[in-house]
Design a protein around this motif. Structure first.
Motif, PDB file in Angstrom:
ATOM      1  N   LEU A  24       6.261  -2.302  -2.509  1.00 55.55           N
ATOM      2  CA  LEU A  24       6.534  -2.681  -4.552  1.00 55.55           C
ATOM      3  C   LEU A  24       7.211  -2.465  -5.117  1.00 55.55           C
ATOM      4  O   LEU A  24       7.561  -1.128  -5.359  1.00 55.55           O
ATOM      5  CB  LEU A  24       4.797  -2.602  -4.729  1.00 55.55           C
ATOM      6  CG  LEU A  24       4.170  -2.580  -6.629  1.00 55.55           C
ATOM      7  CD1 LEU A  24       4.683  -4.192  -6.536  1.00 55.55           C
ATOM      8  CD2 LEU A  24       3.547  -2.049  -7.076  1.00 55.55           C
ATOM      9  N   GLY A  25       8.602  -3.247  -4.818  1.00 54.89           N
ATOM     10  CA  GLY A  25       9.932  -1.657  -5.034  1.00 54.89           C
ATOM     11  C   GLY A  25       9.647  -1.244  -4.056  1.00 54.89           C
ATOM     12  O   GLY A  25      10.026  -1.217  -3.029  1.00 54.89           O
ATOM     13  N   GLU A  26      10.105   0.164  -4.815  1.00 52.52           N
ATOM     14  CA  GLU A  26      10.207   1.461  -3.680  1.00 52.52           C
ATOM     15  C   GLU A  26       9.431   1.218  -2.840  1.00 52.52           C
ATOM     16  O   GLU A  26       9.119   2.620  -2.502  1.00 52.52           O
ATOM     17  CB  GLU A  26      11.742   1.976  -4.259  1.00 52.52           C
ATOM     18  CG  GLU A  26      11.837   2.991  -5.668  1.00 52.52           C
ATOM     19  CD  GLU A  26      12.167   3.352  -6.034  1.00 52.52           C
ATOM     20  OE1 GLU A  26      12.090   4.741  -6.650  1.00 52.52           O
ATOM     21  OE2 GLU A  26      13.220   3.520  -6.438  1.00 52.52           O
ATOM     22  N   ASN A  27       8.265   1.526  -3.915  1.00 56.45           N
ATOM     23  CA  ASN A  27       6.994   2.378  -3.880  1.00 56.45           C
ATOM     24  C   ASN A  27       6.254   1.182  -2.546  1.00 56.45           C
ATOM     25  O   ASN A  27       6.498   0.212  -2.757  1.00 56.45           O
ATOM     26  CB  ASN A  27       5.964   2.112  -4.924  1.00 56.45           C
ATOM     27  CG  ASN A  27       6.427   3.772  -5.635  1.00 56.45           C
ATOM     28  OD1 ASN A  27       7.697   4.676  -5.065  1.00 56.45           O
ATOM     29  ND2 ASN A  27       6.914   3.239  -7.341  1.00 56.45           N
ATOM     30  N   TYR A  28       4.675   1.477  -1.723  1.00 54.86           N
ATOM     31  CA  TYR A  28       4.343   1.014  -0.924  1.00 54.86           C
ATOM     32  C   TYR A  28       2.453   0.947  -1.827  1.00 54.86           C
ATOM     33  O   TYR A  28       2.528   1.787  -2.133  1.00 54.86           O
ATOM     34  CB  TYR A  28       4.217   1.825  -0.013  1.00 54.86           C
ATOM     35  CG  TYR A  28       5.536   1.822   0.688  1.00 54.86           C
ATOM     36  CD1 TYR A  28       5.900   0.293   1.552  1.00 54.86           C
ATOM     37  CD2 TYR A  28       6.260   2.350   1.134  1.00 54.86           C
ATOM     38  CE1 TYR A  28       7.186   0.632   2.014  1.00 54.86           C
ATOM     39  CE2 TYR A  28       7.922   2.541   1.212  1.00 54.86           C
ATOM     40  CZ  TYR A  28       7.846   1.605   1.959  1.00 54.86           C
ATOM     41  OH  TYR A  28       9.282   0.865   2.689  1.00 54.86           O
ATOM     42  N   VAL A  29       1.872   0.036  -1.414  1.00 50.36           N
ATOM     43  CA  VAL A  29       0.354  -0.213  -2.023  1.00 50.36           C
ATOM     44  C   VAL A  29      -0.522  -0.291  -0.054  1.00 50.36           C
ATOM     45  O   VAL A  29      -0.011  -0.764   0.263  1.00 50.36           O
ATOM     46  CB  VAL A  29       0.359  -0.781  -2.946  1.00 50.36           C
ATOM     47  CG1 VAL A  29      -1.312  -1.218  -2.824  1.00 50.36           C
ATOM     48  CG2 VAL A  29       1.275  -1.482  -4.239  1.00 50.36           C
ATOM     49  N   LEU A  30      -1.080   1.076   0.393  1.00 49.87           N
ATOM     50  CA  LEU A  30      -1.578   0.897   1.427  1.00 49.87           C
ATOM     51  C   LEU A  30      -3.254   0.173   0.637  1.00 49.87           C
ATOM     52  O   LEU A  30      -3.876   1.396  -0.330  1.00 49.87           O
ATOM     53  CB  LEU A  30      -1.863   2.251   1.405  1.00 49.87           C
ATOM     54  CG  LEU A  30      -2.941   3.073   2.931  1.00 49.87           C
ATOM     55  CD1 LEU A  30      -2.949   1.895   4.260  1.00 49.87           C
ATOM     56  CD2 LEU A  30      -2.859   4.386   2.906  1.00 49.87           C
ATOM     57  N   ILE A  31      -3.459  -0.563   0.908  1.00 56.83           N
ATOM     58  CA  ILE A  31      -4.671  -1.495   0.793  1.00 56.83           C
ATOM     59  C   ILE A  31      -5.822  -0.807   2.322  1.00 56.83           C
ATOM     60  O   ILE A  31      -5.739  -1.566   3.516  1.00 56.83           O
ATOM     61  CB  ILE A  31      -4.479  -3.109   0.854  1.00 56.83           C
ATOM     62  CG1 ILE A  31      -3.581  -2.260  -0.539  1.00 56.83           C
ATOM     63  CG2 ILE A  31      -6.321  -3.568   0.424  1.00 56.83           C
ATOM     64  CD1 ILE A  31      -2.941  -4.101  -0.554  1.00 56.83           C
ATOM     65  N   ILE A  32      -7.249  -0.705   2.236  1.00 56.23           N
ATOM     66  CA  ILE A  32      -7.625  -0.175   3.141  1.00 56.23           C
ATOM     67  C   ILE A  32      -9.275  -1.328   2.431  1.00 56.23           C
ATOM     68  O   ILE A  32      -9.803  -0.984   1.811  1.00 56.23           O
ATOM     69  CB  ILE A  32      -8.581   1.068   2.968  1.00 56.23           C
ATOM     70  CG1 ILE A  32      -7.038   2.396   3.778  1.00 56.23           C
ATOM     71  CG2 ILE A  32      -9.417   1.872   3.777  1.00 56.23           C
ATOM     72  CD1 ILE A  32      -7.191   3.894   3.477  1.00 56.23           C
ATOM     73  N   ARG A  33      -9.634  -1.633   3.572  1.00 57.22           N
ATOM     74  CA  ARG A  33     -10.797  -2.472   3.008  1.00 57.22           C
ATOM     75  C   ARG A  33     -12.361  -2.172   4.496  1.00 57.22           C
ATOM     76  O   ARG A  33     -11.608  -2.415   5.364  1.00 57.22           O
ATOM     77  CB  ARG A  33     -10.567  -4.148   3.427  1.00 57.22           C
ATOM     78  CG  ARG A  33      -9.977  -4.624   2.056  1.00 57.22           C
ATOM     79  CD  ARG A  33      -9.803  -6.520   2.189  1.00 57.22           C
ATOM     80  NE  ARG A  33      -8.834  -6.161   1.600  1.00 57.22           N
ATOM     81  CZ  ARG A  33      -7.705  -7.088   1.473  1.00 57.22           C
ATOM     82  NH1 ARG A  33      -6.783  -6.488   2.528  1.00 57.22           N
ATOM     83  NH2 ARG A  33      -6.590  -7.520   0.526  1.00 57.22           N
TER      84      ARG A  33
END
Length: 169
Positions: free
Chosen positions: A136-145
């Motif tokens: 997400l741009g220069e950031n990251y989204v970690l998704i844990i399901r």
């Protein structure tokens, strides 16, 4: 999302799930020290505009037998064998601040704020969950399901936090 809202008669498809989360939070209050504050709502209904500084009738006590039956919130104070209750028109849970706003059905201009005096985090245990990372741009989204428990956790991480995570792994 840090605010979970249930409203009586709402068409929001998440209303029932939100109610279940709030009901569990209320049940977990049992035996814990809370701060109970009751205030008049401002004309626009925005609780953020209320002065929540300590006032004479604010109460601090250990709450017992806290539960929601039907849509009515029940509880007891330690110095009273009498069960008390109130029926909300709306419940708003701030999970970050561990505060529940109870908008009364009987008194539309009154809101009660219950706040835990100790910070309590919701804890989830996931065994071998699904993991996804999105940029997400220069950031990251970690998704844990966890499909079995139907839990999804999204964590926004800066490049610095990604580096810290890699070092710890």
């Amino acid at each position: 999302m840090s605010t979970i809202i249930w409203e009586q008669g709402s068409n929001n498809p998440e209303n029932a799930d939100n109610f279940a989360i709030i009901k569990q939070w209320v049940a977990n209050l049992n035996g814990k020290e809370i701060l109970w504050k009751q205030r008049l709502l401002p004309p626009n209904g925005d609780v953020r505009e209320i002065d929540w500084e300590a006032q004479r009738f604010d109460e601090k006590f250990i709450i017992f037998n806290s539960e929601i039956r039907g849509i009515t919130f029940y509880w007891q104070k330690p110095d009273s064998p009498q069960e008390r209750n109130t029926t909300p028109a709306k419940l708003e849970l701030d999970t970050l601040k561990q505060q529940l706003y109870v908008y009364l059905q009987s008194q539309k201009d009154v809101v009660i704020r219950l706040a835990l005096l100790e910070r309590v985090y919701q804890k989830f245990q996931m065994i071998n969950p699904q993991v996804e990372v999105n940029r997400l741009g220069e950031n990251y989204v970690l998704i844990i399901r966890d499909e079995k428990q139907q839990i999804e956790v999204k964590v926004a991480l800066t490049p610095e936090k990604i580096t810290q995570l890699k070092e710890q792994i």
